[in-house]
Design a protein around this motif. Sequence first.
Motif, PDB file in Angstrom:
ATOM      1  N   UNK A   1       0.814  -1.212   0.000  1.00 11.00           N
ATOM      2  CA  UNK A   1       0.000   0.000   0.000  1.00 11.00           C
ATOM      3  C   UNK A   1       0.849   1.264   0.000  1.00 11.00           C
ATOM      4  N   UNK A   2       1.919   1.271   0.775  1.00  8.47           N
ATOM      5  CA  UNK A   2       2.738   2.470   0.909  1.00  8.47           C
ATOM      6  C   UNK A   2       3.577   2.768  -0.328  1.00  8.47           C
ATOM      7  N   UNK A   3       3.544   1.864  -1.307  1.00  6.94           N
ATOM      8  CA  UNK A   3       4.349   2.043  -2.516  1.00  6.94           C
ATOM      9  C   UNK A   3       3.486   2.413  -3.733  1.00  6.94           C
ATOM     10  N   UNK A   4       2.236   2.792  -3.504  1.00  5.02           N
ATOM     11  CA  UNK A   4       1.305   2.956  -4.629  1.00  5.02           C
ATOM     12  C   UNK A   4       1.746   4.007  -5.634  1.00  5.02           C
ATOM     13  N   UNK A   5       2.463   5.022  -5.201  1.00 11.01           N
ATOM     14  CA  UNK A   5       2.915   6.092  -6.104  1.00 11.01           C
ATOM     15  C   UNK A   5       4.367   5.924  -6.538  1.00 11.01           C
ATOM     16  N   UNK A   6       4.982   4.841  -6.123  1.00 10.40           N
ATOM     17  CA  UNK A   6       6.389   4.605  -6.475  1.00 10.40           C
ATOM     18  C   UNK A   6       6.495   4.125  -7.927  1.00 10.40           C
ATOM     19  N   UNK A   7       7.508   4.612  -8.635  1.00  4.72           N
ATOM     20  CA  UNK A   7       7.771   4.115  -9.987  1.00  4.72           C
ATOM     21  C   UNK A   7       8.207   2.648  -9.907  1.00  4.72           C
ATOM     22  N   UNK A   8       7.708   1.832 -10.815  1.00  5.30           N
ATOM     23  CA  UNK A   8       8.007   0.403 -10.730  1.00  5.30           C
ATOM     24  C   UNK A   8       9.501   0.115 -10.896  1.00  5.30           C
ATOM     25  N   UNK A   9      10.209   1.001 -11.591  1.00  8.50           N
ATOM     26  CA  UNK A   9      11.648   0.793 -11.786  1.00  8.50           C
ATOM     27  C   UNK A   9      12.431   0.951 -10.488  1.00  8.50           C
ATOM     28  N   UNK A  10      11.810   1.564  -9.477  1.00  6.85           N
ATOM     29  CA  UNK A  10      12.488   1.815  -8.199  1.00  6.85           C
ATOM     30  C   UNK A  10      12.243   0.700  -7.178  1.00  6.85           C
ATOM     31  N   UNK A  11      11.549  -0.325  -7.579  1.00 11.95           N
ATOM     32  CA  UNK A  11      11.222  -1.410  -6.657  1.00 11.95           C
ATOM     33  C   UNK A  11      12.267  -2.514  -6.694  1.00 11.95           C
ATOM     34  N   UNK A  12      12.366  -3.248  -5.595  1.00 10.65           N
ATOM     35  CA  UNK A  12      13.205  -4.443  -5.571  1.00 10.65           C
ATOM     36  C   UNK A  12      12.497  -5.567  -6.328  1.00 10.65           C
ATOM     37  N   UNK A  13      13.210  -6.653  -6.584  1.00 16.23           N
ATOM     38  CA  UNK A  13      12.623  -7.778  -7.296  1.00 16.23           C
ATOM     39  C   UNK A  13      11.417  -8.342  -6.576  1.00 16.23           C
TER      40      UNK A  13
END
Length: 253
Positions: free
Chosen positions: A131-143
């Motif tokens: 939930x806390x990552x809803x506005x995060x760009x997908x490229x900035x996520x871990x695997x």
Amino acid sequence: MKPRTSPVSVERLSVAYHKKPVLREVTYESPEGELIGIIGPNGAGKSTFIKAILGLLPLTSGSVKIYGQPYRAKQQLIGYVPQRESVDWDFPTDVLDVVLMGRYGKLGWFKRPGKPDREIAMSCLEKVGMTNFSKRQISQLSGGQQQRVFLARALAQDATIYFMDEPFAGVDAATEKAIIQVLQELKAQQKTVFVVHHDLQTVTDYFDSIMLLNMRLIAAGPTKQTFTVENLQKTYGGRLALLPKQSDLEIMG
């Protein structure tokens, strides 16, 4: 009373890449409302099997039926989690928009998601702890985070049958636990879930039934009866280092 049609039926399904056979004459009928593991060595055709069912690859021969009808007639019932490596994670979009893509099957491509769809998408992100990552760009996520987002997108489809291609590959322990929790919830809702899986040590813990594939269907059925030393040897050949200890299988049996 007429018996209910199997969620997924394939009849003599064969697939070839550049005229080289990858799957040969696979005939299979799935149970309903179970977690089904697709097991086999690298190159056995596990991902090909899923993609052939989904119409992503042409069949050399054979047929696929979803509840007794062609895939196109029932595709709105299907949810799909592809291999993470097959996705362009540099595409400029955020987590919520990726999950909302799962709603288009319900909306049609020309209708924009509304407030109810956003609420559903956020609920799906909550189920996978994102939930806390809803506005995060997908490229900035871990695997592991990327895998959770794809799982949330599949949940947003509100499907009846799910296909997940190696959802546990390369994820951390917390993500694996989150995925298992979601799988158990889907089973509780009588969804049918196919999972391509590599870790033989967890097969008996995770799946109600399994398919053992190595270009052909070696065996299929309830895990307790099918996950045997004999069937594993037929599936993996001499690569016995990959197999669970025989004593573990004997205890399981």
